[in-house]
Each structure stands twice: as C-alpha cells, then as structure tokens.
Motif scaffolding. Sequence first.
Motif, PDB file in Angstrom:
ATOM      1  N   SER A  39       0.909  -1.222  -0.092  1.00 48.18           N
ATOM      2  CA  SER A  39       0.014  -0.008   0.018  1.00 48.18           C
ATOM      3  C   SER A  39       0.750   1.419  -0.029  1.00 48.18           C
ATOM      4  O   SER A  39       0.639   2.388  -0.755  1.00 48.18           O
ATOM      5  N   ASP A  40       1.901   1.241   0.674  1.00 48.58           N
ATOM      6  CA  ASP A  40       2.734   2.520   0.831  1.00 48.58           C
ATOM      7  C   ASP A  40       3.445   2.600  -0.540  1.00 48.58           C
ATOM      8  O   ASP A  40       3.801   3.534  -1.226  1.00 48.58           O
ATOM      9  N   ARG A  43       1.047   4.101  -3.104  1.00 45.91           N
ATOM     10  CA  ARG A  43       0.887   5.425  -2.824  1.00 45.91           C
ATOM     11  C   ARG A  43       2.057   6.234  -3.270  1.00 45.91           C
ATOM     12  O   ARG A  43       1.880   7.320  -3.920  1.00 45.91           O
ATOM     13  N   GLY A  46       1.912   6.393  -7.128  1.00 48.07           N
ATOM     14  CA  GLY A  46       0.687   7.170  -7.616  1.00 48.07           C
ATOM     15  C   GLY A  46      -0.328   6.127  -8.289  1.00 48.07           C
ATOM     16  O   GLY A  46      -0.649   6.705  -9.391  1.00 48.07           O
ATOM     17  N   SER A  48      -3.115   2.596  -8.209  1.00 53.47           N
ATOM     18  CA  SER A  48      -4.059   1.907  -7.312  1.00 53.47           C
ATOM     19  C   SER A  48      -3.346   0.852  -6.576  1.00 53.47           C
ATOM     20  O   SER A  48      -2.087   0.380  -7.216  1.00 53.47           O
TER      21      SER A  48
END
Length: 94
Positions: A39-40, A43, A46, A48
């Motif tokens: 997830s990091d 993010r 940029g 999904s």
Amino acid sequence: MTDDDAIELALRLKALADPVRVRLMALLMGADGGEMAASDLARAVGVSGGTASHHLGQLRAAGLVASDRRGVSILYRALPENLEALRGVLASCC
C-alpha cells in the motif's frame, strides 16, 4: 551465455521495462529496513493498490523482489543479489 541465461536475463529486463516498475525497484532498493508495504509503494508511485500489486507480481516473477505477508499487509523487499547477477551478465557479454 547459455540459452537459459539469456532467457533469465530477458525476463528480468522485460520486468524492468516499465517506468512504474523501475520506480518501485528504486523505492525498494532505498527502503529503510529493506522492505515496504504494498500500500505504501502504491501511494508513493501514484497508482492504485491493484495496479501496484500487478507490477510487484511481475517483479516477483522475474526474481527481482520477494514478499512476505504480515497480518493484513504484504511487505516487499528487493533482491539485490539478483540485480547484481543481472549487472554481471550484462557486463560480461555486452
């Protein structure tokens, strides 16, 4: 270079032939503690979570990253020895 070596090299180069994957590898190579949660990573570049998982799966299949599940998180780490092997093969033949 053997046929098997050439295939392995081509698969790793193909896995790195995408800007998102190059960015993911750069993040993992510079990660404090050597690993980052999927997830990091998503993010940070940029994209999904699903897109990041796809790219990380391609890097894992090429032997460039490894993953471990910890609770609900999947943590990824670069496998620098395989990147070094890639560099070594390129240096010896090219």
